[in-house]
Design a protein around this motif. Structure first.
Motif, PDB file in Angstrom:
ATOM      1  N   ILE A  28      -7.105  -4.276  14.874  1.00  0.00           N
ATOM      2  CA  ILE A  28      -7.083  -4.034  13.432  1.00  0.00           C
ATOM      3  C   ILE A  28      -7.857  -5.133  12.711  1.00  0.00           C
ATOM      4  O   ILE A  28      -7.540  -6.321  12.847  1.00  0.00           O
ATOM      5  N   THR A  29      -8.868  -4.746  11.948  1.00  0.00           N
ATOM      6  CA  THR A  29      -9.619  -5.707  11.145  1.00  0.00           C
ATOM      7  C   THR A  29      -8.918  -5.903   9.805  1.00  0.00           C
ATOM      8  O   THR A  29      -8.052  -5.108   9.410  1.00  0.00           O
ATOM      9  N   GLU A  30      -9.300  -6.932   9.089  1.00  0.00           N
ATOM     10  CA  GLU A  30      -8.706  -7.202   7.780  1.00  0.00           C
ATOM     11  C   GLU A  30      -8.967  -6.062   6.805  1.00  0.00           C
ATOM     12  O   GLU A  30      -8.102  -5.697   6.012  1.00  0.00           O
ATOM     13  N   GLU A  31     -10.167  -5.467   6.882  1.00  0.00           N
ATOM     14  CA  GLU A  31     -10.503  -4.361   5.983  1.00  0.00           C
ATOM     15  C   GLU A  31      -9.649  -3.129   6.282  1.00  0.00           C
ATOM     16  O   GLU A  31      -9.221  -2.406   5.380  1.00  0.00           O
ATOM     17  N   GLN A  32      -9.367  -2.891   7.564  1.00  0.00           N
ATOM     18  CA  GLN A  32      -8.600  -1.709   7.951  1.00  0.00           C
ATOM     19  C   GLN A  32      -7.134  -1.809   7.544  1.00  0.00           C
ATOM     20  O   GLN A  32      -6.460  -0.778   7.430  1.00  0.00           O
ATOM     21  N   LYS A  33      -6.647  -3.007   7.319  1.00  0.00           N
ATOM     22  CA  LYS A  33      -5.257  -3.162   6.899  1.00  0.00           C
ATOM     23  C   LYS A  33      -4.990  -2.478   5.565  1.00  0.00           C
ATOM     24  O   LYS A  33      -3.849  -2.132   5.257  1.00  0.00           O
ATOM     25  N   GLU A  34      -6.044  -2.283   4.767  1.00  0.00           N
ATOM     26  CA  GLU A  34      -5.894  -1.607   3.482  1.00  0.00           C
ATOM     27  C   GLU A  34      -5.608  -0.114   3.665  1.00  0.00           C
ATOM     28  O   GLU A  34      -5.156   0.549   2.736  1.00  0.00           O
ATOM     29  N   GLU A  35      -5.890   0.417   4.866  1.00  0.00           N
ATOM     30  CA  GLU A  35      -5.675   1.834   5.127  1.00  0.00           C
ATOM     31  C   GLU A  35      -4.419   2.086   5.955  1.00  0.00           C
ATOM     32  O   GLU A  35      -4.096   3.245   6.249  1.00  0.00           O
ATOM     33  N   LEU A  36      -3.715   1.031   6.336  1.00  0.00           N
ATOM     34  CA  LEU A  36      -2.557   1.156   7.206  1.00  0.00           C
ATOM     35  C   LEU A  36      -1.300   0.681   6.479  1.00  0.00           C
ATOM     36  O   LEU A  36      -1.378  -0.005   5.461  1.00  0.00           O
ATOM     37  N   TYR A  37      -0.150   1.063   7.027  1.00  0.00           N
ATOM     38  CA  TYR A  37       1.125   0.642   6.439  1.00  0.00           C
ATOM     39  C   TYR A  37       1.779  -0.395   7.347  1.00  0.00           C
ATOM     40  O   TYR A  37       2.056  -0.109   8.521  1.00  0.00           O
ATOM     41  N   PRO A  38       2.037  -1.608   6.834  1.00  0.00           N
ATOM     42  CA  PRO A  38       2.617  -2.656   7.678  1.00  0.00           C
ATOM     43  C   PRO A  38       4.108  -2.417   7.930  1.00  0.00           C
ATOM     44  O   PRO A  38       4.876  -2.203   6.995  1.00  0.00           O
ATOM     45  N   LEU A  39       4.504  -2.443   9.208  1.00  0.00           N
ATOM     46  CA  LEU A  39       5.914  -2.313   9.558  1.00  0.00           C
ATOM     47  C   LEU A  39       6.536  -3.686   9.753  1.00  0.00           C
ATOM     48  O   LEU A  39       7.438  -4.087   9.037  1.00  0.00           O
ATOM     49  N   PHE A  40       6.051  -4.429  10.737  1.00  0.00           N
ATOM     50  CA  PHE A  40       6.491  -5.803  10.953  1.00  0.00           C
ATOM     51  C   PHE A  40       5.487  -6.468  11.883  1.00  0.00           C
ATOM     52  O   PHE A  40       4.765  -5.797  12.631  1.00  0.00           O
ATOM     53  N   SER A  41       5.425  -7.792  11.810  1.00  0.00           N
ATOM     54  CA  SER A  41       4.536  -8.571  12.666  1.00  0.00           C
ATOM     55  C   SER A  41       3.132  -7.953  12.649  1.00  0.00           C
ATOM     56  O   SER A  41       2.552  -7.773  11.588  1.00  0.00           O
ATOM     57  N   ASN A  42       2.594  -7.620  13.814  1.00  0.00           N
ATOM     58  CA  ASN A  42       1.245  -7.024  13.879  1.00  0.00           C
ATOM     59  C   ASN A  42       1.302  -5.514  14.153  1.00  0.00           C
ATOM     60  O   ASN A  42       0.355  -4.937  14.678  1.00  0.00           O
ATOM     61  N   VAL A  43       2.413  -4.883  13.778  1.00  0.00           N
ATOM     62  CA  VAL A  43       2.579  -3.449  13.976  1.00  0.00           C
ATOM     63  C   VAL A  43       2.323  -2.723  12.653  1.00  0.00           C
ATOM     64  O   VAL A  43       2.982  -2.999  11.648  1.00  0.00           O
TER      65      VAL A  43
END
Length: 383
Positions: A28-43
């Protein structure tokens, strides 16, 4: 509760074990984190999961399995779940649901084994023959790879034949959900794939109406003399009063009606953090409307509660909306249905996904050439 993974074995229509993962597996890149939902840690959760395949490849069947498992997690009686027919006449169907509970921050696994029984009066009915539930603390997870490994861990709850109070088609999740106060919000749009009807309900947001048809000034639901009414007003036109929602089809396109239903429900799911399941998402929609729906779920500024869109499609162009491959599944039906994650086939994210799909590089994603030639010869003969 957020689905992490589901598996299903013993289903008559499937060639082998169905294995679907809903969290991001690739880097996961930093830019892609904007399209994902954070659950916990790196998940991170993939908020829009798509199933693509040719006609009769099993896309709808896969969606039915997902809906069945979501219903079981919500402790709905299996014999009342619309998608239960996917179980067929299974002698032993083993379903595993792995999910994350945000309230108590635990990773859970529910294994449910189901048997079909033929009844002379009711047709096929289903019974849960055994069931186990595992849970572990979030802090126990060291690596993402080992997150769903429960080997050597004793279940915290096992179904008992002494539980006379529990119907044999209701999951032990009823006790878990009651204790934790959990419930998954699920909207099943499979029954509306080819049917576009607005039911009498709360008002449809004006912004949804304007986006789909800017000629509409207002659409309101009303009640008069205990009768439901729909008031439709186009700009510079007299108001139209209807008593049957089906009559809207005389004034609005099927795409507009479906869009009103879909986007209104999508707004609810974005708010609740639940699941919106749509079969043939492009049906009655143009590509821009479909991509708008996808982008809403993939926009972290809108999707703050982890709502998830799960859809099937025939449109390979929709695949290019994704920067990643792990939220796309290719369905095939070759003597049994399979669903393969695109990240297992296409290792690079920079390859244009629609080209790979249409070229036949992914195998089984384009109609057989021999069938095409037979069809062409048949048409030529009739001409």
């Amino acid at each position: 509760m957020k689905l992490l993974k589901i598996t299903a074995e013993g289903l008559p229509l499937f060639k082998k074990k169905l294995d679907l993962t809903f969290y991001a597996q690739q880097r996961i890149t930093e830019e892609q984190k904007e399209e994902l939902y954070p659950l916990f840690s790196n998940v991170y959760l993939n908020p829009a999961t798509g199933f693509i395949g040719i006609n009769a490849s099993g896309k709808t069947s896969v969606l039915k399995v997902i809906l069945l498992i979501l219903g079981i997690i919500n402790n709905e009686p299996i014999n009342h779940i619309d998608s239960r027919d996917i179980l067929g006449d299974a002698d032993k169907a083993t379903l595993n649901a792995y999910f994350y509970t945000e309230k108590n921050r635990k990773i859970c696994r529910l294994q449910t084994i189901i048997k079909s029984v033929k009844s002379k009066t009711e047709g096929i009915i289903y019974h849960i023959t055994s069931e186990s539930f595992w849970a572990k603390e979030e802090r126990e997870v060291v690596t993402r790879k080992g997150m769903l490994n429960f080997d050597g861990k004793e279940p915290v709850m096992v179904r008992s034949i002494r539980e006379d109070f529990l119907s044999d088609d209701v999951s032990i999740m009823i006790a878990v959900n009651k204790k934790n106060g959990d419930h998954v919000s699920v909207v099943d749009l499979l029954k509306y794939t080819n049917v576009n009807v607005i039911s009498f309900s709360e008002e449809i947001p004006a912004e949804v109406i304007t986006y789909l048809d800017p000629t509409i000034e207002s659409l309101k639901f009303d009640e008069k003399n205990k009768k439901n009414l729909i008031r439709l007003k186009f700009f510079d036109k007299d108001e139209i009063t209807l008593s049957d929602p089906k009559e809207l089809g005389n004034y609005l396109s099927s795409g507009t009606i479906k869009g009103m239903v879909t986007f209104s429900l999508a707004q609810e799911i974005l708010q609740s953090g639940g699941y919106l399941v749509v079969d043939e998402v492009e049906n009655h929609f143009n590509k821009e409307i479909v991509t708008t729906l996808m982008r809403f779920f993939m926009d972290s500024s809108l999707n703050k509660n982890g709502g998830t869109l799960i859809f099937s499609t025939h449109y390979p162009e929709l695949l290019d909306e994704y920067d990643r491959n792990d939220s796309i599944f290719i369905t095939r039906n070759r003597n049994g249905i399979t669903a393969e994650n695109l990240s297992d086939i296409l290792k690079r994210n920079d390859i244009k996904k629609s080209d790979a799909y249409q070229s036949g590089f992914l195998e089984g994603t384009t109609p057989m050439y021999e069938a095409y030639m037979r069809l062409k010869k048949s048409i030529a003969a009739h001409l």
